[in-house]
Design a protein around this motif. Sequence first.
Motif, short mmCIF file in Angstrom:
data_model
loop_
_atom_site.label_atom_id
_atom_site.label_comp_id
_atom_site.label_asym_id
_atom_site.label_seq_id
_atom_site.Cartn_x
_atom_site.Cartn_y
_atom_site.Cartn_z
N ILE A 1 5.04 4.93 0.49
CA ILE A 1 4.67 6.22 -0.10
C ILE A 1 3.29 6.14 -0.74
O ILE A 1 2.48 7.08 -0.62
N ALA A 2 2.99 5.04 -1.40
CA ALA A 2 1.67 4.90 -2.04
C ALA A 2 0.56 4.91 -0.99
O ALA A 2 -0.49 5.52 -1.21
N LEU A 3 0.77 4.25 0.14
CA LEU A 3 -0.25 4.26 1.20
C LEU A 3 -0.41 5.66 1.78
O LEU A 3 -1.53 6.11 2.03
N GLU A 4 0.71 6.37 1.98
CA GLU A 4 0.65 7.73 2.51
C GLU A 4 -0.10 8.66 1.55
O GLU A 4 -0.73 9.62 1.97
N ALA A 5 -0.04 8.36 0.25
CA ALA A 5 -0.67 9.19 -0.77
C ALA A 5 -2.14 8.82 -0.99
O ALA A 5 -2.80 9.40 -1.85
N GLY A 6 -2.64 7.85 -0.23
CA GLY A 6 -4.05 7.49 -0.34
C GLY A 6 -4.35 6.18 -1.02
O GLY A 6 -5.52 5.81 -1.18
N LYS B 1 -4.65 2.06 -1.39
CA LYS B 1 -5.14 1.03 -0.47
C LYS B 1 -4.29 -0.22 -0.62
O LYS B 1 -4.04 -0.67 -1.74
N ASP B 2 -3.88 -0.77 0.49
CA ASP B 2 -3.03 -1.95 0.50
C ASP B 2 -3.67 -3.12 -0.25
O ASP B 2 -4.83 -3.43 -0.04
N ASN B 3 -2.89 -3.74 -1.11
CA ASN B 3 -3.33 -4.95 -1.80
C ASN B 3 -2.24 -6.02 -1.72
O ASN B 3 -2.16 -6.90 -2.56
N PHE C 1 -3.92 -0.51 -4.48
CA PHE C 1 -4.97 -0.05 -5.37
C PHE C 1 -4.91 1.47 -5.42
O PHE C 1 -4.83 2.12 -4.38
N ASP C 2 -4.97 2.03 -6.63
CA ASP C 2 -5.04 3.48 -6.75
C ASP C 2 -6.49 3.93 -6.54
O ASP C 2 -7.38 3.08 -6.37
N PRO C 3 -6.78 5.23 -6.55
CA PRO C 3 -8.15 5.70 -6.29
C PRO C 3 -9.20 5.17 -7.27
O PRO C 3 -10.37 5.10 -6.94
N ILE D 1 -1.61 -1.46 -8.67
CA ILE D 1 -0.28 -0.96 -9.01
C ILE D 1 0.74 -1.77 -8.22
O ILE D 1 0.62 -1.94 -7.01
N GLU D 2 1.76 -2.25 -8.92
CA GLU D 2 2.77 -3.12 -8.32
C GLU D 2 4.16 -2.56 -8.54
O GLU D 2 4.46 -2.01 -9.59
N ALA D 3 5.00 -2.72 -7.54
CA ALA D 3 6.44 -2.51 -7.69
C ALA D 3 7.06 -3.87 -7.46
O ALA D 3 6.73 -4.57 -6.50
#
Length: 76
Positions: free
Chosen positions: A29-34, A36-38, A56-58, A63-65
């Motif tokens: 979901i985070a990737l779909e929302a823009g 970046k993979d970390n 990575f957020d914008p 950000i980690e889960a």
Amino acid sequence: MDKANTHVSRLHLAFRATDMASVVRFHSIALEAGGKDNGGPGFRHYHQGYFAAFVFDPDGNNIEAVFHGTAADMPL
């Protein structure tokens, strides 16, 4: 929320997940929302059962889960 336009300190924010499936969903979901993979979903070396994903957020924050499973969750 606007993207920061000045120098800001980057931070690492971790959210505790209830299971590994939630970590996988977070990453997707985070990737779909823009985001970046970390580091895609997977076990990490921090301790046995540590299953996490990072984006990575914008603004460049990491950000980690994370699911802190049990030793039984760790692959041999």
